[in-house]
Scaffold this motif. Structure first.
Motif, PDB file in Angstrom:
ATOM      1  N   VAL A 101      37.901   2.962   2.716  1.00  0.00           N
ATOM      2  CA  VAL A 101      36.907   3.413   3.976  1.00  0.00           C
ATOM      3  C   VAL A 101      37.635   4.918   4.278  1.00  0.00           C
ATOM      4  O   VAL A 101      36.583   5.626   4.309  1.00  0.00           O
ATOM      5  CB  VAL A 101      36.989   2.664   5.193  1.00  0.00           C
ATOM      6  CG1 VAL A 101      36.529   3.358   6.439  1.00  0.00           C
ATOM      7  CG2 VAL A 101      36.232   1.322   5.045  1.00  0.00           C
ATOM      8  N   LYS A 102      38.797   5.361   4.301  1.00  0.00           N
ATOM      9  CA  LYS A 102      39.286   6.321   4.678  1.00  0.00           C
ATOM     10  C   LYS A 102      38.939   7.324   3.686  1.00  0.00           C
ATOM     11  O   LYS A 102      38.448   8.468   4.066  1.00  0.00           O
ATOM     12  CB  LYS A 102      40.945   6.155   4.608  1.00  0.00           C
ATOM     13  CG  LYS A 102      41.402   7.603   5.219  1.00  0.00           C
ATOM     14  CD  LYS A 102      42.943   7.515   5.692  1.00  0.00           C
ATOM     15  CE  LYS A 102      43.264   8.646   6.156  1.00  0.00           C
ATOM     16  NZ  LYS A 102      44.888   8.531   6.668  1.00  0.00           N
ATOM     17  N   GLN A 103      39.094   7.077   2.225  1.00  0.00           N
ATOM     18  CA  GLN A 103      38.755   7.934   1.023  1.00  0.00           C
ATOM     19  C   GLN A 103      37.172   8.238   1.239  1.00  0.00           C
ATOM     20  O   GLN A 103      36.815   9.332   0.942  1.00  0.00           O
ATOM     21  CB  GLN A 103      38.950   6.943  -0.266  1.00  0.00           C
ATOM     22  CG  GLN A 103      40.318   7.260  -0.669  1.00  0.00           C
ATOM     23  CD  GLN A 103      40.455   6.899  -2.087  1.00  0.00           C
ATOM     24  OE1 GLN A 103      39.860   5.934  -2.410  1.00  0.00           O
ATOM     25  NE2 GLN A 103      41.573   7.193  -2.584  1.00  0.00           N
ATOM     26  N   GLU A 104      36.461   6.984   1.411  1.00  0.00           N
ATOM     27  CA  GLU A 104      34.785   7.470   1.668  1.00  0.00           C
ATOM     28  C   GLU A 104      34.449   8.270   2.716  1.00  0.00           C
ATOM     29  O   GLU A 104      33.572   9.269   2.545  1.00  0.00           O
ATOM     30  CB  GLU A 104      33.994   6.156   1.736  1.00  0.00           C
ATOM     31  CG  GLU A 104      34.296   5.012   0.589  1.00  0.00           C
ATOM     32  CD  GLU A 104      33.366   3.723   0.842  1.00  0.00           C
ATOM     33  OE1 GLU A 104      32.952   3.501   1.628  1.00  0.00           O
ATOM     34  OE2 GLU A 104      33.756   3.026  -0.063  1.00  0.00           O
ATOM     35  N   MET A 105      35.059   8.084   3.757  1.00  0.00           N
ATOM     36  CA  MET A 105      34.784   8.955   5.074  1.00  0.00           C
ATOM     37  C   MET A 105      35.174  10.562   4.648  1.00  0.00           C
ATOM     38  O   MET A 105      34.699  11.465   4.950  1.00  0.00           O
ATOM     39  CB  MET A 105      35.718   8.556   6.200  1.00  0.00           C
ATOM     40  CG  MET A 105      35.114   7.235   6.673  1.00  0.00           C
ATOM     41  SD  MET A 105      33.347   7.275   7.369  1.00  0.00           S
ATOM     42  CE  MET A 105      33.734   8.147   8.987  1.00  0.00           C
ATOM     43  N   GLY A 106      36.469  10.583   4.068  1.00  0.00           N
ATOM     44  CA  GLY A 106      37.065  12.054   3.621  1.00  0.00           C
ATOM     45  C   GLY A 106      36.018  12.714   2.469  1.00  0.00           C
ATOM     46  O   GLY A 106      35.837  13.925   2.723  1.00  0.00           O
ATOM     47  N   ALA A 107      35.382  11.812   1.753  1.00  0.00           N
ATOM     48  CA  ALA A 107      34.710  12.457   0.697  1.00  0.00           C
ATOM     49  C   ALA A 107      33.253  12.952   1.527  1.00  0.00           C
ATOM     50  O   ALA A 107      32.608  13.784   1.028  1.00  0.00           O
ATOM     51  CB  ALA A 107      33.830  11.307  -0.105  1.00  0.00           C
ATOM     52  N   LEU A 108      32.770  12.444   2.629  1.00  0.00           N
ATOM     53  CA  LEU A 108      31.811  12.775   3.511  1.00  0.00           C
ATOM     54  C   LEU A 108      32.220  13.640   4.328  1.00  0.00           C
ATOM     55  O   LEU A 108      31.164  14.315   5.133  1.00  0.00           O
ATOM     56  CB  LEU A 108      31.260  11.372   4.327  1.00  0.00           C
ATOM     57  CG  LEU A 108      30.538  10.300   3.202  1.00  0.00           C
ATOM     58  CD1 LEU A 108      30.310   9.130   4.246  1.00  0.00           C
ATOM     59  CD2 LEU A 108      29.417  10.855   2.590  1.00  0.00           C
ATOM     60  N   GLY A 109      33.285  14.301   4.429  1.00  0.00           N
ATOM     61  CA  GLY A 109      33.766  15.408   5.270  1.00  0.00           C
ATOM     62  C   GLY A 109      33.942  14.936   6.519  1.00  0.00           C
ATOM     63  O   GLY A 109      34.077  15.863   7.670  1.00  0.00           O
ATOM     64  N   TRP A 110      34.433  13.623   6.817  1.00  0.00           N
ATOM     65  CA  TRP A 110      35.024  13.194   8.106  1.00  0.00           C
ATOM     66  C   TRP A 110      36.240  12.890   8.134  1.00  0.00           C
ATOM     67  O   TRP A 110      36.995  12.502   7.180  1.00  0.00           O
ATOM     68  CB  TRP A 110      34.385  11.964   8.427  1.00  0.00           C
ATOM     69  CG  TRP A 110      32.630  11.824   8.774  1.00  0.00           C
ATOM     70  CD1 TRP A 110      31.770  12.035   7.961  1.00  0.00           C
ATOM     71  CD2 TRP A 110      32.007  11.864  10.222  1.00  0.00           C
ATOM     72  NE1 TRP A 110      30.626  12.048   8.577  1.00  0.00           N
ATOM     73  CE2 TRP A 110      30.683  12.096  10.018  1.00  0.00           C
ATOM     74  CE3 TRP A 110      32.747  11.534  11.259  1.00  0.00           C
ATOM     75  CZ2 TRP A 110      29.839  11.942  10.976  1.00  0.00           C
ATOM     76  CZ3 TRP A 110      31.862  11.866  12.387  1.00  0.00           C
ATOM     77  CH2 TRP A 110      30.393  11.871  12.253  1.00  0.00           C
TER      78      TRP A 110
END
Length: 152
Positions: A101-110
């Motif tokens: 989840v942390k990786q996915e959020m980072g990829a979305l710019g969050w």
């Protein structure tokens, strides 16, 4: 050590453990609101459904239970003595999902901020943590910009 409840009774007990509006989450919400921060709750369109979303800061805050998410070195992250293999696999899946989840959020710019259950015990400490991780974490200092370091 065997369980004192039947499998059916244990299943019923475990099914009642909620993931939203928990006491630690409510303490974080109250503190953030008192500090003048405005947020949205449980944004389903974001990975992992963050507990609090600060859209203007592009920050998602997750309030993690120390037991369920395995807070390292915390006295609340105990290990069950029965059905050890089941619990080990359960905890591994939780930690793996948290990382994904942390990786996915980072990829979305969050930015992702985690506040642990044990960190919500005192209001003063909680306010300090929110200030440090949410408010100051989103501000790039002139020093970090000069050296090309991200504010995260």
């Amino acid at each position: 050590m065997t369980d004192i409840f039947s499998p059916e009774k244990r299943s019923a007990i475990m099914s009642r453990i909620g993931g939203k509006n928990t006491a630690p989450e409510m303490r974080v919400r109250k503190a953030a609101h008192a500090m003048g921060l405005r947020f949205r709750l449980h944004k389903k369109s974001l990975p992992g459904t963050p507990d609090l979303v600060f859209k203007s800061r592009r920050t998602a805050l997750y309030v993690h239970g120390c037991f369920w998410h395995r807070h390292g070195g915390c006295r609340l992250a105990t290990h069950p003595k029965s059905n050890v293999e089941f619990w080990a696999a359960k905890f591994d899946r939780n930690v793996s999902r948290d990382g994904r989840v942390k990786q996915e959020m980072g990829a979305l710019g969050w930015r992702v901020v985690v506040i642990w259950e044990c960190e919500t015990r005192t209001a003063a400490k909680l306010a300090s943590i929110i200030c440090e991780r949410v408010i100051q974490g989103g501000i790039e200092t002139s020093e970090s910009i000069r050296h090309g370091q991200p504010s995260i």
